[in-house]
Motif scaffolding. Structure first.
Motif, mmCIF file in Angstrom:
data_model
loop_
_atom_site.group_PDB
_atom_site.id
_atom_site.type_symbol
_atom_site.label_atom_id
_atom_site.label_comp_id
_atom_site.label_asym_id
_atom_site.label_seq_id
_atom_site.Cartn_x
_atom_site.Cartn_y
_atom_site.Cartn_z
ATOM 1 N N ALA A 42 -34.604 -1.038 -32.608
ATOM 2 C CA ALA A 42 -35.384 -0.604 -31.452
ATOM 3 C C ALA A 42 -34.921 -1.342 -30.205
ATOM 4 C CB ALA A 42 -36.872 -0.859 -31.693
ATOM 5 N N ASP A 43 -35.045 -0.677 -29.070
ATOM 6 C CA ASP A 43 -34.676 -1.295 -27.790
ATOM 7 C C ASP A 43 -35.838 -2.173 -27.323
ATOM 8 O OD1 ASP A 43 -33.354 -1.930 -25.462
ATOM 9 O OD2 ASP A 43 -34.018 -0.122 -24.408
ATOM 10 N N ASN A 44 -36.047 -3.258 -28.050
ATOM 11 C CA ASN A 44 -37.194 -4.137 -27.819
ATOM 12 C C ASN A 44 -36.805 -5.439 -27.122
ATOM 13 O OD1 ASN A 44 -35.789 -5.504 -29.802
ATOM 14 N ND2 ASN A 44 -37.221 -4.968 -31.435
ATOM 15 N N GLY A 45 -35.584 -5.512 -26.631
ATOM 16 C CA GLY A 45 -35.069 -6.737 -26.040
ATOM 17 C C GLY A 45 -33.928 -7.334 -26.836
ATOM 18 N N PHE A 46 -33.811 -6.933 -28.101
ATOM 19 C CA PHE A 46 -32.753 -7.465 -28.967
ATOM 20 C C PHE A 46 -31.369 -7.247 -28.373
ATOM 21 C CE2 PHE A 46 -29.487 -6.554 -32.113
ATOM 22 C CZ PHE A 46 -29.495 -7.709 -32.892
ATOM 23 N N PHE A 47 -31.100 -6.041 -27.909
ATOM 24 C CA PHE A 47 -29.752 -5.723 -27.442
ATOM 25 C C PHE A 47 -29.409 -6.437 -26.139
ATOM 26 C CE2 PHE A 47 -30.925 -1.993 -30.060
ATOM 27 C CZ PHE A 47 -29.937 -2.122 -31.026
ATOM 28 N N SER A 48 -30.391 -6.617 -25.269
ATOM 29 C CA SER A 48 -30.112 -7.341 -24.028
ATOM 30 C C SER A 48 -29.833 -8.811 -24.315
ATOM 31 C CB SER A 48 -31.279 -7.205 -23.042
ATOM 32 O OG SER A 48 -32.457 -7.796 -23.550
ATOM 33 N N VAL A 49 -30.554 -9.394 -25.290
ATOM 34 C CA VAL A 49 -30.300 -10.791 -25.649
ATOM 35 C C VAL A 49 -28.936 -10.925 -26.308
ATOM 36 C CG1 VAL A 49 -31.087 -12.751 -27.019
ATOM 37 C CG2 VAL A 49 -32.754 -11.315 -25.852
ATOM 38 N N LEU A 50 -28.593 -9.982 -27.181
ATOM 39 C CA LEU A 50 -27.284 -10.023 -27.842
ATOM 40 C C LEU A 50 -26.160 -9.963 -26.813
ATOM 41 C CD1 LEU A 50 -25.770 -10.062 -30.562
ATOM 42 C CD2 LEU A 50 -25.805 -7.552 -30.497
ATOM 43 N N ILE A 61 -26.676 12.580 -34.344
ATOM 44 C CA ILE A 61 -27.691 11.534 -34.452
ATOM 45 C C ILE A 61 -28.592 11.536 -33.231
ATOM 46 C CG2 ILE A 61 -28.030 9.021 -34.528
ATOM 47 C CD1 ILE A 61 -25.476 8.870 -36.225
ATOM 48 N N GLY A 62 -27.981 11.744 -32.078
ATOM 49 C CA GLY A 62 -28.762 11.781 -30.851
ATOM 50 C C GLY A 62 -27.851 11.734 -29.645
ATOM 51 N N PRO A 63 -28.424 11.850 -28.471
ATOM 52 C CA PRO A 63 -27.623 11.896 -27.253
ATOM 53 C C PRO A 63 -27.127 10.514 -26.845
ATOM 54 C CG PRO A 63 -29.941 11.947 -26.704
ATOM 55 C CD PRO A 63 -29.865 11.999 -28.203
ATOM 56 N N ALA A 64 -25.950 10.523 -26.246
ATOM 57 C CA ALA A 64 -25.463 9.287 -25.629
ATOM 58 C C ALA A 64 -26.343 8.983 -24.421
ATOM 59 C CB ALA A 64 -24.012 9.455 -25.203
ATOM 60 N N VAL A 65 -26.662 7.728 -24.260
ATOM 61 C CA VAL A 65 -27.517 7.346 -23.144
ATOM 62 C C VAL A 65 -26.865 6.228 -22.349
ATOM 63 C CG1 VAL A 65 -29.683 8.065 -24.185
ATOM 64 C CG2 VAL A 65 -28.811 5.788 -24.655
ATOM 65 N N GLN A 66 -27.059 6.294 -21.058
ATOM 66 C CA GLN A 66 -26.629 5.230 -20.169
ATOM 67 C C GLN A 66 -27.899 4.529 -19.704
ATOM 68 O OE1 GLN A 66 -23.414 4.498 -19.597
ATOM 69 N NE2 GLN A 66 -22.755 6.219 -20.871
ATOM 70 N N LEU A 67 -28.129 3.381 -20.247
ATOM 71 C CA LEU A 67 -29.368 2.706 -19.881
ATOM 72 C C LEU A 67 -29.158 1.210 -19.848
ATOM 73 C CD1 LEU A 67 -30.496 1.357 -22.717
ATOM 74 C CD2 LEU A 67 -31.297 3.669 -23.131
ATOM 75 N N TYR A 98 -26.539 5.329 -28.366
ATOM 76 C CA TYR A 98 -27.082 6.647 -28.706
ATOM 77 C C TYR A 98 -28.546 6.484 -29.110
ATOM 78 C CZ TYR A 98 -22.227 8.113 -28.781
ATOM 79 O OH TYR A 98 -20.928 8.368 -28.429
ATOM 80 N N GLU A 99 -29.378 7.342 -28.595
ATOM 81 C CA GLU A 99 -30.773 7.330 -29.012
ATOM 82 C C GLU A 99 -30.922 8.179 -30.264
ATOM 83 O OE1 GLU A 99 -35.271 8.137 -27.260
ATOM 84 O OE2 GLU A 99 -33.539 8.111 -25.907
ATOM 85 N N ILE A 100 -31.684 7.688 -31.226
ATOM 86 C CA ILE A 100 -31.874 8.416 -32.487
ATOM 87 C C ILE A 100 -32.946 9.471 -32.266
ATOM 88 C CG2 ILE A 100 -32.481 8.218 -34.930
ATOM 89 C CD1 ILE A 100 -31.559 5.280 -34.778
ATOM 90 N N GLU A 101 -32.506 10.689 -31.981
ATOM 91 C CA GLU A 101 -33.440 11.786 -31.682
ATOM 92 C C GLU A 101 -33.298 12.948 -32.656
ATOM 93 O OE1 GLU A 101 -33.066 13.239 -27.735
ATOM 94 O OE2 GLU A 101 -34.306 11.659 -26.852
ATOM 95 N N ARG A 102 -32.143 13.070 -33.312
ATOM 96 C CA ARG A 102 -31.865 14.262 -34.128
ATOM 97 C C ARG A 102 -31.841 13.961 -35.616
ATOM 98 N NH1 ARG A 102 -27.348 15.299 -29.647
ATOM 99 N NH2 ARG A 102 -28.768 16.025 -28.006
#
Length: 282
Positions: free
Chosen positions: A94-102, A150-156, A114-118
């Motif tokens: 989840a985009d809960n802060g883990f990726f920004s800290v990493l 899996i889902g759309p590419a996202v720029q975030l 990619y967001e898991i939407e599909r």
């Protein structure tokens, strides 16, 4: 790409059966997969510790490995489920802060997001995505499924945690405004099972300050620590404090044959300050 190594990192503990259930689900989708437990003893919802453990582990695995992050992993509009390709590894969480800290710890950016939407879980109970969703996504990645399925590419911009993680380098001045030293201000990233305290201060940053001013003191929280820089715990007498730059470059604060965190009453949220210049008078 054939991906057969999957790691698990979570705060589920070892008293319950949760880790075994996820391993079973993975093996059902990916028979013969190499499933490796990094740790299930991350302190509850401790994103900093999870990111540090992931950072200190994933480089030892082959490129293309999949890493499932089961820490604070319930999705919400503010924390969607993501697949992130990072340093040619795949992280699911989840985009809960883990990726920004990493990203902050490594100093590198994600390659793809990619967001898991599909991909849909089989259960309509949304309390355990690491069991009901992430193994299915891992199997799709292992099979070389196009990300578009899996889902759309996202720029975030990944979610940032309150307080951030970045070091601050501040000039210290006297009453007349003259610069008399420097201060590196950081934080505790992780307290390991031995009570050693890992900070986000790196040797590169330390050495840069040391070129300008001599080292003066190190404090964690409000406590100034008396200790010596060393390359190994046994370089200092038993019960003395040692400041050690680990192989990964981060500063660890420890006590030879004792528990630093308990001995000094320190915790994972403590601030870390290193001063360079004249020592304060006691």
């Amino acid at each position: 790409m054939s991906i057969q190594t999957v790691t698990l990192l979570s705060d589920w503990g070892i008293a319950d059966h949760y880790a075994a259930v996820v391993r079973g689900k993975l093996l059902s989708f990916m028979p013969g997969a190499n499933v490796v437990d990094i740790s299930h003893m991350v302190p509850r919802n401790d994103i900093y510790a999870a990111a540090y453990m992931a950072f200190d582990t994933y480089p030892y695995f082959p490129e293309g490995s999949i890493h499932i992050i089961g820490v604070d992993d319930i999705a919400s509009p503010q924390a969607p489920h993501l697949v992130v390709r990072f340093d040619n590894h795949f992280f699911i969480g989840a985009d809960n802060g883990f990726f920004s800290v990493l990203q902050a710890i490594t100093g590198r950016n994600a390659q793809e997001i990619y967001e898991i939407e599909r991909v849909y879980q089989e259960s309509d109970v949304f309390t355990f995505p690491a069991r009901d969703l992430f193994p299915k996504v891992a199997a799709l990645l292992a099979a070389g499924t196009p990300f578009s399925e899996i889902g759309p590419a996202v720029q975030l911009r990944f979610k940032m945690l309150d307080g951030g993680i970045f070091l601050q380098r501040v000039a210290e001045k006297d009453r007349e405004g003259n610069v008399i030293g420097l201060r590196l201000s950081g934080r505790v990233l992780h307290v390991d099972g031995f009570g050693n305290i890992v900070t986000n201060v790196t040797k590169t940053q330390f050495d840069a300050c040391l070129k300008a001013y001599p080292f003066a003191e190190l404090s964690v929280g409000w406590k100034v620590l008396d200790g010596s820089f060393a390359k190994a715990y046994m370089d200092v007498p038993e019960a003395d404090q040692a400041f050690i730059f680990l192989e990964n470059g981060f500063l660890e604060i420890s006590v030879n044959r004792d528990n630093m965190a308990k001995l000094r009453g320190l915790n994972k949220n403590a601030k870390v300050n290193l001063r360079f210049g004249q020592k304060n008078k006691k």
